[in-house]
Write an enzyme that holds these catalytic residues in place. Structure first.
Site, PDB file in Angstrom:
ATOM      1  N   SER A  70      48.453   5.591  34.339  1.00 41.09           N
ATOM      2  CA  SER A  70      49.152   4.656  33.445  1.00 41.09           C
ATOM      3  C   SER A  70      48.157   3.802  32.659  1.00 41.09           C
ATOM      4  CB  SER A  70      50.125   3.764  34.233  1.00 41.09           C
ATOM      5  OG  SER A  70      49.442   2.846  35.045  1.00 41.09           O
ATOM      6  N   HIS A  94      39.493  -2.813  38.912  1.00 42.86           N
ATOM      7  CA  HIS A  94      39.817  -2.881  40.346  1.00 42.86           C
ATOM      8  C   HIS A  94      41.060  -3.762  40.512  1.00 42.86           C
ATOM      9  CE1 HIS A  94      39.017  -2.492  44.598  1.00 42.86           C
ATOM     10  NE2 HIS A  94      39.362  -3.764  44.711  1.00 42.86           N
TER      11      HIS A  94
END
Ligand code: GAR
Length: 191
Positions: free
Chosen positions: A13, A104
Site C-alpha cells: 500500500s 518503520h
C-alpha cells in the site's frame, strides 16, 4: 529524471501511494519494483502501473551482487524500502551511500531491530501499554532500523486500540507522509 526503485515484501500500500504521488512528476520516476515474495501484493500494483519488476532471492540479493548490478545497469539513483523485510547487504549500502531509505511503523529507536516488522511491532507496542506510537523514515545502514532518522510522526493510542486498529492508524500516517518526505528529500538531491 531521478530514477527510484521501490523494494516491498507485502501488500504494497505504501508503494502504491508513492507511485500515485509521482505519476505526473517531471523530476522523479518510479523505474522498478523489487520484491523477495512471489505472492506480494506489490506485483499487481506494478502491473497496473506498467512498472518493471525484479524478483530477488537470497542468492541474487545476499550471496552475490547480482541485484546491485541490475540496479546499476538500469541507472537507479535512489532506493525506497516500503515494507521490505530483508536486511540490506553491505554491498548494496556501499553502492548507494545515503541513497537508501526505509519506513518503520513505530517511533525508533523503540520497537526496532530484527523480528520487529509489521504486526509484530504493533503487538509489542500495545502489549507494553504505550500511549503513543508513530512512524519513522530513516536512512538505511548495515543494522536493522539504526540509520539516521529523517522524519517521525505520532499518533495516540486509546485504551480500546488493538494491534489491528493501531496498524490502520499507522498506515494512514505512512500514506500521508512517506511520498511527501521522499519528494522533499529528492528535491535537494544531486545525482
Ligand atoms: C508498513 O507499515 C511498513 O512500515 C512496515 O510494513 C508495512 C508494509 O505495508 N515495515 C516494516 O515493518 C519494516 N520493519 P504495505 O505493504 O501496505 O506498504
Amino acid at each position: 529524471m531521478i530514477k527510484l526503485a521501490i523494494f516491498a515484501s507485502g501488500a504494497g500500500s505504501n508503494a502504491a501511494k508513492i507511485i500515485e504521488h509521482f505519476k505526473n512528476s517531471s523530476t522523479v520516476v518510479i523505474d522498478l519494483i523489487v520484491s523477495n515474495k512471489k505472492e506480494a501484493g506489490v506485483w499487481g500494483i506494478a502491473a497496473a502501473n506498467q512498472i518493471d519488476t525484479l524478483y530477488i532471492n537470497r542468492e541474487s540479493f545476499i550471496e552475490s551482487d547480482a541485484c546491485v548490478k541490475q540496479l546499476q545497469a538500469r541507472s537507479i539513483d535512489f532506493i525506497v524500502l516500503a515494507g521490505f523485510l530483508w536486511k540490506v547487504p553491505e554491498s548494496l549500502i556501499h553502492a548507494y551511500p545515503g541513497k537508501i531509505i526505509n519506513i518503520h511503523p513505530a517511533l525508533l529507536p523503540k520497537y526496532g531491530g530484527k523480528g520487529m516488522y509489521g504486526m509484530h511491532v504493533h503487538e509489542a507496542v500495545i502489549a507494553a501499554g504505550e500511549k503513543e506510537s508513530g512512524i519513522t523514515i530513516h536512512y538505511v545502514d548495515a543494522h536493522y532500523d539504526e540509520g539516521d532518522i529523517i522524519f517521525q510522526a505520532k499518533c495516540t493510542i486509546e485504551p480500546t486500540d488493538t494491534p489491528a486498529s493501531l496498524a490502520a492508524k499507522i498506515h494512514v500516517l505512512e500514506h500521508a507522509h512517506f511520498p511527501v518526505v521522499i519528494e522533499s528529500l529528492l528535491s535537494g538531491f544531486s545525482m
